[in-house]
Design an enzyme around this catalytic site. Structure first.
Site, PDB file in Angstrom:
ATOM      1  N   PRO A 188       7.480 -71.139  46.521  1.00  0.00           N
ATOM      2  CG  PRO A 188       6.139 -69.647  45.331  1.00  0.00           C
ATOM      3  CD  PRO A 188       6.844 -69.829  46.637  1.00  0.00           C
ATOM      4  CD  GLU A 212       4.538 -60.035  44.831  1.00  0.00           C
ATOM      5  OE1 GLU A 212       5.001 -60.876  44.056  1.00  0.00           O
ATOM      6  OE2 GLU A 212       3.322 -59.960  45.099  1.00  0.00           O
ATOM      7  NE  ARG A 235       0.890 -88.927  59.265  1.00  0.00           N
ATOM      8  CZ  ARG A 235       0.784 -90.126  58.690  1.00  0.00           C
ATOM      9  NH1 ARG A 235       1.675 -90.481  57.786  1.00  0.00           N
ATOM     10  NH2 ARG A 235      -0.180 -90.952  58.991  1.00  0.00           N
ATOM     11  CG  ASP A 294       0.761 -93.472  55.595  1.00  0.00           C
ATOM     12  OD1 ASP A 294      -0.352 -93.964  55.795  1.00  0.00           O
ATOM     13  OD2 ASP A 294       1.340 -92.706  56.381  1.00  0.00           O
TER      14      ASP A 294
HETATM   15  N1  SAM Z   1       6.304 -63.795  44.321  1.00  0.00           N
HETATM   16  C1  SAM Z   1       6.681 -65.082  44.804  1.00  0.00           C
HETATM   17  C2  SAM Z   1       7.043 -65.993  43.636  1.00  0.00           C
HETATM   18  O1  SAM Z   1       6.472 -65.816  42.572  1.00  0.00           O
HETATM   19  O2  SAM Z   1       7.885 -66.888  43.805  1.00  0.00           O
HETATM   20  C3  SAM Z   1       5.536 -65.708  45.591  1.00  0.00           C
HETATM   21  C4  SAM Z   1       5.337 -65.071  46.911  1.00  0.00           C
HETATM   22  S1  SAM Z   1       4.024 -65.781  47.838  1.00  0.00           S
HETATM   23  C5  SAM Z   1       2.695 -64.689  47.515  1.00  0.00           C
HETATM   24  C6  SAM Z   1       4.442 -65.398  49.509  1.00  0.00           C
HETATM   25  C7  SAM Z   1       5.119 -66.493  50.273  1.00  0.00           C
HETATM   26  O3  SAM Z   1       4.248 -67.613  50.384  1.00  0.00           O
HETATM   27  C8  SAM Z   1       6.381 -67.046  49.694  1.00  0.00           C
HETATM   28  O4  SAM Z   1       7.501 -66.254  50.017  1.00  0.00           O
HETATM   29  C9  SAM Z   1       6.460 -68.419  50.333  1.00  0.00           C
HETATM   30  O5  SAM Z   1       7.047 -68.373  51.621  1.00  0.00           O
HETATM   31  C10 SAM Z   1       5.003 -68.804  50.490  1.00  0.00           C
HETATM   32  N2  SAM Z   1       4.514 -69.736  49.460  1.00  0.00           N
HETATM   33  C11 SAM Z   1       3.585 -69.478  48.520  1.00  0.00           C
HETATM   34  N3  SAM Z   1       3.342 -70.545  47.759  1.00  0.00           N
HETATM   35  C12 SAM Z   1       4.128 -71.531  48.218  1.00  0.00           C
HETATM   36  C13 SAM Z   1       4.335 -72.896  47.852  1.00  0.00           C
HETATM   37  N4  SAM Z   1       3.701 -73.442  46.826  1.00  0.00           N
HETATM   38  N5  SAM Z   1       5.230 -73.621  48.552  1.00  0.00           N
HETATM   39  C14 SAM Z   1       5.909 -73.085  49.577  1.00  0.00           C
HETATM   40  N6  SAM Z   1       5.763 -71.786  49.969  1.00  0.00           N
HETATM   41  C15 SAM Z   1       4.885 -71.030  49.314  1.00  0.00           C
END
Ligand code: SAM
Length: 247
Positions: free
Chosen positions: A92, A119, A157, A172
């Site tokens: 994220p 995490e 795609r 698209d």
């Molecule tokens: N503690 C982290 C932070 O606040 O940045 C978030 C960890 S999340 C619970 C676990 C994993 O989900 C991340 O390491 C990532 O690979 C994935 N993930 C969660 N949300 C995501 C998003 N919006 N985009 C891409 N990957 C995501």
């Protein structure tokens, strides 16, 4: 194109990658996807991939060694030595995924995606292993598997030959910075609601004009932010001005 995905949950990919357009792309040899289980790159009896966070805190953090070993092993087995293959961490905290990034990635011959869990990952992975970090939106999911599927689907795609016609990709939503025009199919009238007359006219120029106008109107109503960078000609800009005034 070859896509490698590193995950702790390989089974999650079975459904989405075995259906429809994606399945056909694989069957026709246009894309190859290899799912790797990170636990196979651990050396202890319990196949440990996570550990406590230095400094304290409740959640677990993905360990650095299995991820380095996995990426290095895949690189040495699967990619030509002289190739700079993008190693992408789904997080994220990454750059926000878009159609533009999907197009950019679809031009690569190889992609390696890493799905985080818990995490997140030991930050040394971001500093020294990955070449890119991608987020699929400003919200937090439990793992990187769904984001990896989203990215893979959007990229695949766009590979020439995957969809019947490249035209549909170009039309698209987001392809030209606008949302797509409204679409209808048979029946012509349902519960008294008719398909717009212009679409039945057979006049291709009128239809093309109507669709372009509808795209602009729809984008103005729903995503005016996109219009800042949309590719519009002079007539379309004038139309946009008129629409803005009448809004
Ligand atoms: N503690 C982290 C932070 O606040 O940045 C978030 C960890 S999340 C619970 C676990 C994993 O989900 C991340 O390491 C990532 O690979 C994935 N993930 C969660 N949300 C995501 C998003 N919006 N985009 C891409 N990957 C995501």
């Amino acid at each position: 194109m070859r896509i490698d995905i590193l995950t702790l949950f390989p089974q999650m990919f079975q459904g989405p990658f075995n259906e429809s357009i994606f399945r056909r792309a694989v069957d026709r040899g246009l894309v190859r996807v290899n799912i790797h289980n990170m636990r196979e790159y651990t050396h202890d009896r319990h196949h440990t991939v996570d550990d406590y966070s230095y400094g304290g805190g409740t959640g677990m953090v993905m360990k650095v060694e299995p991820l380095f070993e996995a990426v290095e092993s895949i690189k040495s087995r699967a990619y030509p030595e002289d190739r700079d293959v993008p190693v992408i961490l789904l997080t994220p905290q990454g750059r926000l995924f878009s159609q533009k990034i999907a197009r950019e990635l679809s031009q690569q011959e190889y992609l390696l995606l890493i799905c985080g869990r818990y995490e997140g990952v030991d930050d040394r992975i971001k500093e020294h292993l990955v070449t890119d970090e991608i987020s699929i939106g400003d919200y937090v999911l439990s793992g990187g598997e769904l984001p990896a599927m989203v990215v893979t689907d959007a990229v695949v795609r766009m590979i020439p030959g995957v969809l019947g016609s490249m035209e549909s990709v170009l039309e698209d939503s987001h392809a030209t910075g606008l949302l797509e025009y409204p679409q209808y199919t048979r029946p012509e009238v349902y519960r008294g609601w008719s398909v717009p007359e212009v679409l039945l006219s057979g006049n291709h120029a009128r239809i093309a004009n109507w669709r372009r106008e509808q795209s602009i109107m729809r984008t103005l109503e729903r995503r005016p932010d996109l219009l800042e960078s949309a590719e519009l000609n002079k007539t379309e800009r004038q139309l946009l001005e008129r629409l803005r005034k009448s809004h």
